[in-house]
Structures are given as C-alpha cells and as structure tokens.
Scaffold this motif. Structure first.
Motif, PDB file in Angstrom:
ATOM      1  N   LEU A 135       0.774  -1.233  -0.050  1.00  0.00           N
ATOM      2  CA  LEU A 135      -0.054   0.129   0.143  1.00  0.00           C
ATOM      3  C   LEU A 135       0.931   1.461  -0.009  1.00  0.00           C
ATOM      4  O   LEU A 135       1.974   1.310   0.094  1.00  0.00           O
ATOM      5  CB  LEU A 135      -1.093  -0.088   1.222  1.00  0.00           C
ATOM      6  CG  LEU A 135      -0.431   0.346   2.569  1.00  0.00           C
ATOM      7  CD1 LEU A 135      -1.494   0.418   3.615  1.00  0.00           C
ATOM      8  CD2 LEU A 135       0.554  -0.788   2.980  1.00  0.00           C
ATOM      9  N   ASN A 136       0.269   2.421  -0.186  1.00  0.00           N
ATOM     10  CA  ASN A 136       0.596   3.678  -0.178  1.00  0.00           C
ATOM     11  C   ASN A 136       1.839   3.849  -1.374  1.00  0.00           C
ATOM     12  O   ASN A 136       1.992   3.026  -2.158  1.00  0.00           O
ATOM     13  CB  ASN A 136       1.695   3.823   0.967  1.00  0.00           C
ATOM     14  CG  ASN A 136       0.803   4.038   2.389  1.00  0.00           C
ATOM     15  OD1 ASN A 136      -0.365   4.199   2.265  1.00  0.00           O
ATOM     16  ND2 ASN A 136       1.648   3.654   3.428  1.00  0.00           N
ATOM     17  N   GLY A 137       2.234   4.964  -1.551  1.00  0.00           N
ATOM     18  CA  GLY A 137       3.326   5.268  -2.767  1.00  0.00           C
ATOM     19  C   GLY A 137       2.549   5.882  -3.951  1.00  0.00           C
ATOM     20  O   GLY A 137       1.153   6.331  -3.966  1.00  0.00           O
ATOM     21  N   ALA A 138       3.110   5.781  -4.940  1.00  0.00           N
ATOM     22  CA  ALA A 138       2.741   6.640  -6.535  1.00  0.00           C
ATOM     23  C   ALA A 138       3.105   5.612  -7.337  1.00  0.00           C
ATOM     24  O   ALA A 138       3.963   4.377  -7.497  1.00  0.00           O
ATOM     25  CB  ALA A 138       3.847   7.681  -6.393  1.00  0.00           C
ATOM     26  N   LYS A 139       2.626   5.777  -8.667  1.00  0.00           N
ATOM     27  CA  LYS A 139       2.590   5.215  -9.887  1.00  0.00           C
ATOM     28  C   LYS A 139       3.773   5.604 -10.849  1.00  0.00           C
ATOM     29  O   LYS A 139       4.164   5.242 -11.765  1.00  0.00           O
ATOM     30  CB  LYS A 139       1.344   5.082 -10.624  1.00  0.00           C
ATOM     31  CG  LYS A 139      -0.010   4.243  -9.907  1.00  0.00           C
ATOM     32  CD  LYS A 139      -1.097   4.236 -10.707  1.00  0.00           C
ATOM     33  CE  LYS A 139      -2.290   3.731  -9.684  1.00  0.00           C
ATOM     34  NZ  LYS A 139      -3.500   3.780 -10.802  1.00  0.00           N
ATOM     35  N   SER A 140       4.284   6.947 -10.325  1.00  0.00           N
ATOM     36  CA  SER A 140       4.979   7.499 -11.406  1.00  0.00           C
ATOM     37  C   SER A 140       6.143   8.304 -10.365  1.00  0.00           C
ATOM     38  O   SER A 140       5.690   8.933  -9.250  1.00  0.00           O
ATOM     39  CB  SER A 140       4.629   8.383 -12.288  1.00  0.00           C
ATOM     40  OG  SER A 140       3.791   9.353 -11.869  1.00  0.00           O
TER      41      SER A 140
ATOM     42  N   ALA B 271      11.653  11.525  -2.652  1.00  0.00           N
ATOM     43  CA  ALA B 271      12.200  12.894  -2.472  1.00  0.00           C
ATOM     44  C   ALA B 271      10.987  13.919  -2.334  1.00  0.00           C
ATOM     45  O   ALA B 271       9.996  13.588  -3.224  1.00  0.00           O
ATOM     46  CB  ALA B 271      13.201  13.180  -3.267  1.00  0.00           C
ATOM     47  N   TRP B 272      11.242  15.015  -1.972  1.00  0.00           N
ATOM     48  CA  TRP B 272      10.440  16.336  -2.303  1.00  0.00           C
ATOM     49  C   TRP B 272       9.896  16.659  -3.646  1.00  0.00           C
ATOM     50  O   TRP B 272      10.559  16.712  -4.616  1.00  0.00           O
ATOM     51  CB  TRP B 272      10.798  17.473  -1.838  1.00  0.00           C
ATOM     52  CG  TRP B 272      10.904  17.419  -0.206  1.00  0.00           C
ATOM     53  CD1 TRP B 272      10.200  16.763   0.796  1.00  0.00           C
ATOM     54  CD2 TRP B 272      12.053  18.006   0.534  1.00  0.00           C
ATOM     55  NE1 TRP B 272      10.687  16.990   1.863  1.00  0.00           N
ATOM     56  CE2 TRP B 272      11.987  17.710   2.031  1.00  0.00           C
ATOM     57  CE3 TRP B 272      13.118  18.896   0.146  1.00  0.00           C
ATOM     58  CZ2 TRP B 272      12.691  18.380   3.025  1.00  0.00           C
ATOM     59  CZ3 TRP B 272      13.813  19.640   1.262  1.00  0.00           C
ATOM     60  CH2 TRP B 272      13.447  19.257   2.604  1.00  0.00           C
TER      61      TRP B 272
ATOM     62  N   MET C 247       2.177   9.643   0.017  1.00  0.00           N
ATOM     63  CA  MET C 247       3.056   9.693  -0.886  1.00  0.00           C
ATOM     64  C   MET C 247       4.463   9.805  -0.243  1.00  0.00           C
ATOM     65  O   MET C 247       4.547   8.734   0.761  1.00  0.00           O
ATOM     66  CB  MET C 247       3.050  11.369  -1.793  1.00  0.00           C
ATOM     67  CG  MET C 247       1.967  11.300  -2.416  1.00  0.00           C
ATOM     68  SD  MET C 247       1.633  10.220  -3.965  1.00  0.00           S
ATOM     69  CE  MET C 247       2.748  11.348  -5.122  1.00  0.00           C
ATOM     70  N   TYR C 248       5.568  10.426  -0.652  1.00  0.00           N
ATOM     71  CA  TYR C 248       6.681  10.367   0.308  1.00  0.00           C
ATOM     72  C   TYR C 248       6.542  10.757   1.558  1.00  0.00           C
ATOM     73  O   TYR C 248       5.766  11.533   2.212  1.00  0.00           O
ATOM     74  CB  TYR C 248       7.410  11.317  -0.458  1.00  0.00           C
ATOM     75  CG  TYR C 248       9.284  11.716  -0.004  1.00  0.00           C
ATOM     76  CD1 TYR C 248       9.929  10.407   0.170  1.00  0.00           C
ATOM     77  CD2 TYR C 248       9.661  12.900   0.430  1.00  0.00           C
ATOM     78  CE1 TYR C 248      11.261  10.665   0.820  1.00  0.00           C
ATOM     79  CE2 TYR C 248      10.981  12.895   1.042  1.00  0.00           C
ATOM     80  CZ  TYR C 248      11.400  11.773   0.925  1.00  0.00           C
ATOM     81  OH  TYR C 248      12.916  11.857   1.465  1.00  0.00           O
ATOM     82  N   HIS C 249       7.163   9.946   2.316  1.00  0.00           N
ATOM     83  CA  HIS C 249       7.232  10.067   3.936  1.00  0.00           C
ATOM     84  C   HIS C 249       5.948   9.607   4.511  1.00  0.00           C
ATOM     85  O   HIS C 249       5.466   9.950   5.274  1.00  0.00           O
ATOM     86  CB  HIS C 249       7.650  11.422   4.409  1.00  0.00           C
ATOM     87  CG  HIS C 249       8.781  11.964   4.190  1.00  0.00           C
ATOM     88  ND1 HIS C 249       9.340  13.225   4.157  1.00  0.00           N
ATOM     89  CD2 HIS C 249      10.050  11.244   4.242  1.00  0.00           C
ATOM     90  CE1 HIS C 249      10.599  13.392   4.215  1.00  0.00           C
ATOM     91  NE2 HIS C 249      11.090  12.050   4.080  1.00  0.00           N
TER      92      HIS C 249
ATOM     93  N   ASN D  34       4.290  13.392   3.425  1.00  0.00           N
ATOM     94  CA  ASN D  34       4.830  14.855   3.502  1.00  0.00           C
ATOM     95  C   ASN D  34       5.946  15.109   2.244  1.00  0.00           C
ATOM     96  O   ASN D  34       7.018  14.510   2.342  1.00  0.00           O
ATOM     97  CB  ASN D  34       5.415  15.203   4.722  1.00  0.00           C
ATOM     98  CG  ASN D  34       5.613  16.951   4.768  1.00  0.00           C
ATOM     99  OD1 ASN D  34       5.167  17.607   3.996  1.00  0.00           O
ATOM    100  ND2 ASN D  34       6.240  17.241   5.913  1.00  0.00           N
ATOM    101  N   THR D  35       5.358  15.460   1.238  1.00  0.00           N
ATOM    102  CA  THR D  35       6.576  15.883   0.033  1.00  0.00           C
ATOM    103  C   THR D  35       7.045  17.238   0.107  1.00  0.00           C
ATOM    104  O   THR D  35       7.771  17.575  -0.942  1.00  0.00           O
ATOM    105  CB  THR D  35       5.756  15.420  -1.192  1.00  0.00           C
ATOM    106  OG1 THR D  35       4.921  16.669  -1.489  1.00  0.00           O
ATOM    107  CG2 THR D  35       4.988  14.237  -1.391  1.00  0.00           C
TER     108      THR D  35
END
Length: 558
Positions: free
Chosen positions: A355-360, A364-365, A399-401, A418-419
């Motif tokens: 779970l969590n995260g991104a597809k692309s 990092a910020w 997303m990040y963090h 927190n990006t």
C-alpha cells in the motif's frame, strides 16, 4: 541519513571484510507454477473465501506530527517521529518546554517549542508529545530485547546519535546499522552510554559500487537470513555478509529492470519462515529456507527525470529469491499496478499487504505523481497467476514519507505523507496529519464466527528457544484438524521511507489441535529453535483459522 538498522544475534569479530567480487550476472526468469514454493503447506485446508475487499476508517484527524517513522511498542503505543530540522509541527511540547538551537542562516540563537514525535495510543487515538533533542529525520530503528526503542542516526545533530526510549509500563539481540548518505560502511550499535570509534566501522564495497549519479542505494534492504548471514541489497545488487567474520560470502545475481533503493524506493520483506512444514524447525536440523521479496521501484534515470518535471512510470515487477539456495535465481511476476515508495507489511496470516506510494516518479520532495490509492494483497503460497488481489481504495494520497504498521487486532494503521520541506497544507500533496486504519479481507464481518480468540487462561508470555508451550483458544465451531490452524509470530518493524526494518514472521511447529470443551481448543507449539531464526525480543502471537487470525498477544523470546 538513509541507513538501515537490523537486529541480529551473532557477536561480531574484529576482522576486515573481504572485498566484494564483481557484480554477479543477472539470473532471473518469469515465475511459473512449476517453481518450487517453500511457502506451500500441502496439509493446510484452504482459507475461507470472501469477496470483502477491506474497509477504511479515519481514526485521527490530527496526529500532531506527520508520521515519517513509526513503530509499535509492546504497550500498544505507536511512536511517530518527524524531522525537527524545520522547527515546526502541529503540537507543542508540554509545560512550555523549548529546545534552543542556532539558526544557520542568521547565526542567531532561537528556540523550538514544537514536538517532533508523539506517542499515539492505537486504542484511543490519544497523543502524547515527545521531546526530541537530536533530529531523527531519515533515521532508522528497532526494538531491543526488553522492548526499548533503539533509534539510530538522522540529520544534522542527529547523524551520529543513538536514541533509547523505553516503554512506560543471554542472547545478544544487538543491532547492525548499514549505509547512509556517503557512508559506505556498516557498524554495530554500541550499548547505551558507549560510542564507536573509526575502527568499529566496516567498509562494504557493495555500497560504494552501487552508488550511481542519483544514489539509488540508500536505505538498503537488510534481512537476517535463517543461516545467520545478512542479506544486504542496494540499488540492483545484493550480497550475503557473515557478521561473525565480517566477510562477504558471495554476491547474488543482479536484479534487472531498474533501481530498488532510495530514491527509487521499492518495497522488500523476508517472507514468512516456515517452521511448520518439516523437521527443519528442530534445533539440530538445517535452517529453513529464507526467501526475500522485492516489489516495485523506479528506472535508474527516474530521479533525474523527475527533477526536470517528467515523472517516469514506476516499476511493476515483484521478485522473489531464496537466498539460502546454492544457486539462487530471481523469479519475477507483475503486480496489478506500478508502485514506488510504497509500504509492504506481513499480515498475521502470512500474506503481505502492499500500500501507499505513487505510480510515477521517485521518492524525495515533489518528485512523484499519480498516487497509488489501491492496496494489494499478495498471497505467497498461491499459484503464480492468483497471488495478487486489489483491495478497497483509500481517498488519501500517501506519498513520500508515508508509513504503516500492523495492529494486534489485525488492522493496519496508515499515517504520514509529506512531500514538502516543513509543513505545507496547500501543496498539491499537502503535509498529511490524518491517521487511518485499514481492515483487510480477513476482517470480513461474515467471517467473524470463524475468528479464534486466544483465551485469558493461556499464560504464555515468555518463550524459550526450542521449548514447547501451550495456547488455549476459543472457536465456536466443530472439531478442528491440524490443517485448520496455524500459529504465527510477528516482529513489528520500524517503518520509514518505504522499508519496514526488522519485520519478521515465523509460522510455528505445532502438535495436534485438541478440543478441551465446547468451543475451547488447545494446541501445543514449539518456540523457534534459535536467535538466528527469531532474534530475541517481543513478537505478536496469532492463532490463524483457515486465513482468519485471532487478535495477537505479546510474547517475548530470549
């Protein structure tokens, strides 16, 4: 920053490590039904079927700090850390406390009155601010044998620190810390009040050799194998390290397709260690297989591309390798969707949740887009084409963090994201203070009657290696066969930056399940054979009835 801590049992000897050999050739192939599956129990009855895709609930609108680092303590309190470098959060330190610091731009002496960590009660959602003098940003950690949280490293004044936090209420069980930014070495965490000198650092060529233009090897994946060696993975390469001699035994095959560590940030876990399948669980027998799973990540050039505003698709592959095999091979299959900087947790059943995260993009910020809102269940003992199931989506971008943790009741705490540097509530992906819990499919209300309950009269809290112990549980069903039930032991991890450190599950050997009285059953199980297989410390013990777990109880083995 961006190192990994791993709990372990063997004591190190003061020897120089051997230089790692050249990168091993890539050995990978598509996973196939004919592949040997060390997870499969031929005697187990099938799990109960359910169409339930899970459910989400908001448990806190404001956790005070964004949960960049989290870990569950044996008192059922969750510790959340954020960065203190920006001197801001959403909760003040109590009683007017403030921490002095020097502003690097103006060189002025200022004070920081914000808390950068909290204790979060998973039952009531109450929070208690924590005072952190040393910055834990991008740190690592784990639980010591007595339940003390050991946090290592961080940023700025936290880079060379070790933080010890004990819950309020003969084995080694030490820690090894691997990597960090421009730190191509590992070292063993000293006892409280002690410090390491330069001679206590061991150069690891793998970390130097796998650093590319965008790094892509921070927060290396470290897993304690069942033979006592350390599996260390950085970028796309891995080695087995003997912590007694501090020598690299061999390099494993290269994993093709892209990079897997920060900022490419794949997910990794050691699959459940099956002590129940054969005599390998006995102390005198060979160790059981150790199988590692690595899923997702990013192309090597994704970080640089994201810096220019182009977010390349994340990786979609999932890869398994049995590191104890004489000739290990990566076996590859595809997830339902792409994922970078996600989280991977082992569930009480032995299945895994992604779970969590991104597809692309990458970690990092500002360097990722297209959040992956759909968790995925991975069943390692199913046939190749039936292992993945997409579950109910959340509506909060993590997303990040971001971070996640397994609760004793089998639900999943999800926090953070927190990006942005500092706290920004108006960005495209704002600083996230909300905390959710996710109920996996085994918590389908229709399966409630199939859920075991560990009885209060079960006195098991302390385990001894190789010794048998008894668990009494309630289940209002007919007679049970041995294939209906399994016992699992789960070591809660320290989770940050998409990696759950020290996460470990064991499926225990057991005798026949015996019916004591109507709705009450007893099973005798064998504790893990050694601290190599199960490092000393606290675990959650579950009774699992055909895929439906009980609430876990805390046990300690030493």
């Amino acid at each position: 920053m961006a190192m990994t801590i791993m709990t372990m049992t063997p004591q190190p000897k003061k020897e120089n490590p051997k230089i790692a050999p050249p990168a091993a050739p890539s050995r990978s192939k598509p996973a196939h039904d004919s592949d040997r599956n060390s997870q499969l129990d031929p005697n187990a009855k099938p799990d109960f079927s359910s169409d339930f895709k899970g459910s989400w609930a908001l448990v806190s609108k404001n956790s005070g700090v964004s949960g960049m680092h989290i870990i569950l303590l044996p008192n059922n309190k969750l510790i959340m850390f954020d960065a203190s470098a920006f001197h801001i959060s959403d909760i003040k330190l109590p009683n007017g406390q403030c921490i002095p610091f020097t502003d690097k731009r103006s060189n002025k002496q200022l004070t920081d009155c914000w808390a950068h960590g909290v204790e979060f009660d998973i039952n009531t959602s109450k929070i208690r601010p924590l005072k952190l003098v040393y910055d834990p940003w991008c740190s690592s950690g784990g639980l010591a044998v007595d339940g003390t949280l050991v946090g290592t490293g961080g940023w700025d004044n936290g880079v060379k620190t070790v933080r010890y936090m004990k819950p309020c209420n003969s084995s080694d069980g030490g820690f090894v810390v691997v990597g960090g930014r421009r730190a191509f070495s590992y070292e063993y965490v000293p006892p409280p009040g002690k410090s390491n000198n330069n001679k206590a650092k061991y150069f690891l060529p793998l970390l130097d050799q796998t650093t590319d233009m965008d790094e892509n090897n921070l927060y290396p994946f470290v897993h304690l194998s069942t033979d006592g060696n350390l599996f260390i993975f950085a970028n796309n390469r891995s080695v087995l390290l003997n912590p007694k001699s501090n020598s690299v035994l061999r390099e494993l095959p290269v994993l093709p397709g892209g990079a897997r560590n920060y900022p490419a940030s794949a997910m990794s876990a050691l699959l459940p260690i099956r002590l129940d399948l054969n005599v390998n669980g006995a102390a005198q027998a060979p160790p059981p297989p150790a199988e590692v799973l690595i899923c997702g990540g990013a192309k090597h050039k994704s970080y640089g591309s994201a810096a220019r505003g182009t977010f390349l698709p994340a990786l979609q592959d999932c890869n398994r390798i049995t590191v104890t095999d004489p000739v290990p091979v990566w076996r590859t299959e595809n997830m339902p969707s792409r994922r970078v900087m996600g989280d991977m947790l082992i569930l009480p059943t032995g299945d895994l949740l992604l779970l969590n995260g991104a597809k692309s993009g990458t970690a990092a910020w500002f360097f990722a887009d297209n959040p992956n809102l759909i968790p995925v269940l991975y069943r390692p003992d199913e046939q190749v084409n039936q292992r993945f199931t997409e579950l109910a989506a959340t509506d909060i971008a993590r997303m990040y963090h971001s971070s996640a943790a397994v609760r004793p009741d089998g639900k999943i705490i999800v926090a953070g994201s927190n990006t942005n540097p500092g706290y920004n509530y108006t960005a495209k992906y704002p600083t996230e203070l909300r905390v959710e819990k996710f109920s996996p499919p085994y918590l389908d209300p229709a399966l409630a009657k199939q859920r075991p309950e560990i009885a209060e009269e079960s006195p098991v809290t302390e385990l001894s290696y190789g010794k048998k112990f008894e668990v009494v549980f309630k289940l209002r069903t007919g007679r049970l066969s041995n294939g209906d039930v399994k016992l699992t032991m789960y070591a809660p991890p320290f989770t940050t930056h998409g990696y759950s450190m020290n996460q470990r599950m064991l499926v225990l050997q057991k005798d026949m399940v015996v019916r004591i009285s109507r709705g009450v059953h007893r099973v005798v199980a064998a504790a893990p054979p050694s601290g190599v297989v199960a490092p000393p410390g606290y675990y959650l013990l579950f009774v699992v009835h055909r895929g439906v777990p009980s609430k876990g109880i805390w046990v300690r083995i030493k």
